[in-house]
Design an enzyme around this catalytic site. Structure first.
Site, PDB file in Angstrom:
ATOM      1  N   LYS B  78       0.854  -1.190   0.000  1.00  0.00           N
ATOM      2  CA  LYS B  78       0.000   0.000   0.000  1.00  0.00           C
ATOM      3  C   LYS B  78       0.890   1.241   0.000  1.00  0.00           C
ATOM      4  O   LYS B  78       1.955   1.269   0.638  1.00  0.00           O
ATOM      5  CB  LYS B  78      -0.872  -0.047   1.258  1.00  0.00           C
ATOM      6  CG  LYS B  78      -1.918   1.058   1.354  1.00  0.00           C
ATOM      7  CD  LYS B  78      -2.782   0.860   2.603  1.00  0.00           C
ATOM      8  CE  LYS B  78      -3.878   1.896   2.722  1.00  0.00           C
ATOM      9  NZ  LYS B  78      -4.706   1.701   3.943  1.00  0.00           N
ATOM     10  N   SER B 153      -9.751   1.572   3.155  1.00  0.00           N
ATOM     11  CA  SER B 153      -8.886   2.351   2.292  1.00  0.00           C
ATOM     12  C   SER B 153      -7.843   1.537   1.534  1.00  0.00           C
ATOM     13  O   SER B 153      -7.284   2.013   0.558  1.00  0.00           O
ATOM     14  CB  SER B 153      -8.181   3.428   3.121  1.00  0.00           C
ATOM     15  OG  SER B 153      -7.264   2.822   4.028  1.00  0.00           O
ATOM     16  N   SER B 177      -9.809  -0.843   7.327  1.00  0.00           N
ATOM     17  CA  SER B 177      -9.223  -0.607   6.001  1.00  0.00           C
ATOM     18  C   SER B 177      -8.479  -1.779   5.387  1.00  0.00           C
ATOM     19  O   SER B 177      -8.125  -1.728   4.214  1.00  0.00           O
ATOM     20  CB  SER B 177      -8.284   0.601   6.040  1.00  0.00           C
ATOM     21  OG  SER B 177      -9.026   1.798   6.002  1.00  0.00           O
TER      22      SER B 177
END
Lengths: 95, 484
Positions: B78, B153, B177
């Site tokens: 990420k 997210s 997330s």
């Protein structure tokens, strides 16, 4: 709980955040809605309840007072928008 | 087809020298070239660097290096984690041009375990969102239906694993997330206990809630990654000096294990198909020998409100550092205040602004006690609910998300509706416990994945992994692939 009268310009100033008039209008409405939802926190009885700042079972974490590896000045300045003579350049603060 | 395999499959093939790390990495790069134009899981990836790491892994394999559980396995990251000499945007314009000066601890640990660490996976800006629509780089699409969101997210991290663009990935989880996008994309996603994994080199969103965790194709792969990532780190003062067990060895049967089913999670607003899948999964767990116990977590209804005070307050403080002085983009101004305001006004997107304003407000003079302090007290009540439940059960089972993946744009005009999509995942972060989402079924039309969440005690990862693995071994949901 406090009345949710959020003065968007005042709070944006505290946050050092420039907002357009359009953003001010939109955010005020959305935040009014969110603060309305948050009102439900008035309901639970919190008398005598200690606040939780974090859930980790540690307090006062320190490390040995020893010199370790750190970024060089050059590496620390590499991402700066403006730098010179080993320093970050910012607009003039003191006349 | 190597990109479609798991860590355990590939590790076995590499050990037998049936394949090379370069072939595996190239297979992932080919898949990215084939599908990422439609999915947009990656903001960027450095193919040359990834192949160089693969060649280095192959040299180690030739020398017969033993004891590296991830040797030659491509793991994507990420865009919230620092990788030395690679860009880090956190899905934001405000970090335009930023190059990380060091590796995050999890990156060092993955490298030490032999992994090929590559790619910048798309995310909601500063990890604020539940759909990956808040990225300055455009939305990621769900591999099961590209008209739908992948969750967020860590939407890029989940979509990349579901679309076989990497073998596994890392995400971060502040209110769901990792688990929510894992559920919506049909993969496994684990949020470790607060303090289990070092956050050194993770861009901070809400420091009392953030944790880094793995997204993988199987529970066993998630266990392998967790073992490689965990452990005390003196560079993160919230990292707990707790021994790291062999998580893979914990994946034995679940006979006699007690699993709590909280009444408060099977609520209105839960999609009937999701509820049916979770009900079936609970019966399956009982059939595998678990004892299902009805429990109550009475303060569940306050979790979203508590979270949006605490998380935004912490974010407003953490994001003060993005001011145009030391890194990132800058908008020039006549004085310092004008430069700060202009830089932040131009650099942050709408959701980040919304949360900074809310967080600043709840911390501001006259409102602190009514909002922030009260939320911290309700947080104690929520945490106590869990600690009390864990006196009688080993784990808790719930849906991961109230619905399957929604359409792109469906909730973006109404932030509160978006926040409520985290309703089942948020309490875990407030309580500081661990949680995992695993695939447990599909909706009928369109065919979209449904996730099952298992919550465990602080440092109780072995229990939830054990239950998840038993469920996975007896079902076929995890092997399903999206039609790409």
């Amino acid at each position: 709980m406090a009345e949710n009268r959020l003065d968007i310009r005042y709070v944006a100033h505290l946050a050092r955040l420039a907002l357009t008039p359009d953003e001010e209008t939109k955010l005020s409405a959305q935040l009014g809605n969110i603060l309305g939802y948050i009102e439900k926190l008035k309901q639970p009885d919190v008398a005598g309840v200690e606040p939780t700042a974090h859930a980790v079972p540690l307090i006062n974490v320190t490390r040995p007072d020893a010199v370790g590896v750190s970024l060089s000045q050059e590496e620390a300045l590499r991402n700066a928008p403006a730098s010179a003579s080993g320093l970050f350049i910012v607009p003039k603060i003191v006349e | 087809m190597l990109h479609r395999l798991t860590i355990s499959d590939l590790a076995a093939k590499l050990a037998r020298r049936e394949v090379s790390a370069r072939e595996i990495m190239q297979s992932c790069l080919d898949q990215i070239a084939r599908v990422d134009g439609r999915i947009h899981a990656f903001i960027s990836h450095d193919a040359e660097d990834a192949l160089a790491q693969a060649d280095a892994a192959d040299r180690e394999l030739t020398r017969g290096v033993a004891g590296k559980p991830l040797l030659g396995i491509p793991i994507a990251l990420k865009d919230v984690l620092a990788v030395k000499n690679q860009p880090l945007h956190c899905g934001s314009k405000i970090l335009d041009g930023f190059i990380s000066p060091y590796d995050a601890t999890v990156v060092e640990k993955l490298r030490a375990a032999g992994a090929i660490v590559f790619g910048r996976l798309n995310m909601d800006e500063f990890a604020m969102g539940s759909s990956t629509e808040n990225s300055a780089f455009g939305p990621t699409r769900n591999p099961w239906d590209i008209e739908r969101i992948p969750g967020g997210s860590s939407g890029g991290s989940a979509a990349a694993v579901a679309a076989d663009e990497c073998i596994a990935s890392l995400g971060s989880d502040t209110g769901g997330s990792i688990r929510q996008p894992a559920a919506l994309c049909g993969v496994v996603g684990l949020k470790p206990t607060y303090g289990r994994v070092s956050r050194y080199g993770l861009v901070a969103f809400a420091s009392s809630l953030d944790q880094i965790g793995p997204l993988a194709k199987t529970v066993s792969d998630a266990a392998t990654l967790l073992g490689a990532m965990s452990g005390h780190d003196p560079r993160d003062s919230t990292s707990v000096p707790q021994p790291v067990p062999d998580y893979g060895a914990a994946l034995t049967g679940i006979k006699g294990i007690k699993i709590g089913l909280p009444a408060e999670y099977m609520i209105g607003g839960l999609d009937p198909e999701a509820k049916a899948a979770v009900d079936t999964a609970v019966k399956k767990l009982a059939g595998l020998g678990a004892e299902i116990v009805d429990i109550s977590l009475p303060h569940t209804d306050y979790a979203v409100a508590t979270y949006y005070i605490i998380a935004t307050a912490e974010a407003s403080a953490n994001l003060a550092r993005f001011d145009g002085v030391r890194y990132g983009a800058r908008v020039e101004g006549a004085d310092l205040a004008e430069m700060y305001c202009g830089t932040r006004g131009a650099g942050f997107g709408p959701e980040v602004k919304r949360r900074i304003i809310l967080g600043t407000y709840v911390l501001s003079s006259g409102y602190y006690d009514a909002y922030y302090l009260r939320a911290q007290k309700v947080r104690t009540l929520i945490r106590n609910d869990f600690l009390q439940a864990f006196e009688t059960v080993d784990a808790i089972v719930t849906p991961t998300a109230p619905t399957a993946a929604f359409r792109i744009g469906e909730k973006s005009a109404d932030p509160l509706q978006m926040y409520l999509s985290d309703i089942f995942t948020i309490s875990c972060n407030l309580a500081g416990i661990c949680g995992i989402s695993i695939p447990c079924g599909f909706t009928s039309a369109p065919r979209l994945p449904i996730g099952l969440q298992l919550l465990g005690k602080p440092f109780g990862e072995e229990s939830i992994l054990k239950i998840a693995a038993a469920f996975e071994q007896d079902t076929a949901w995890h092997g399903q692939k999206p039609p790409l």
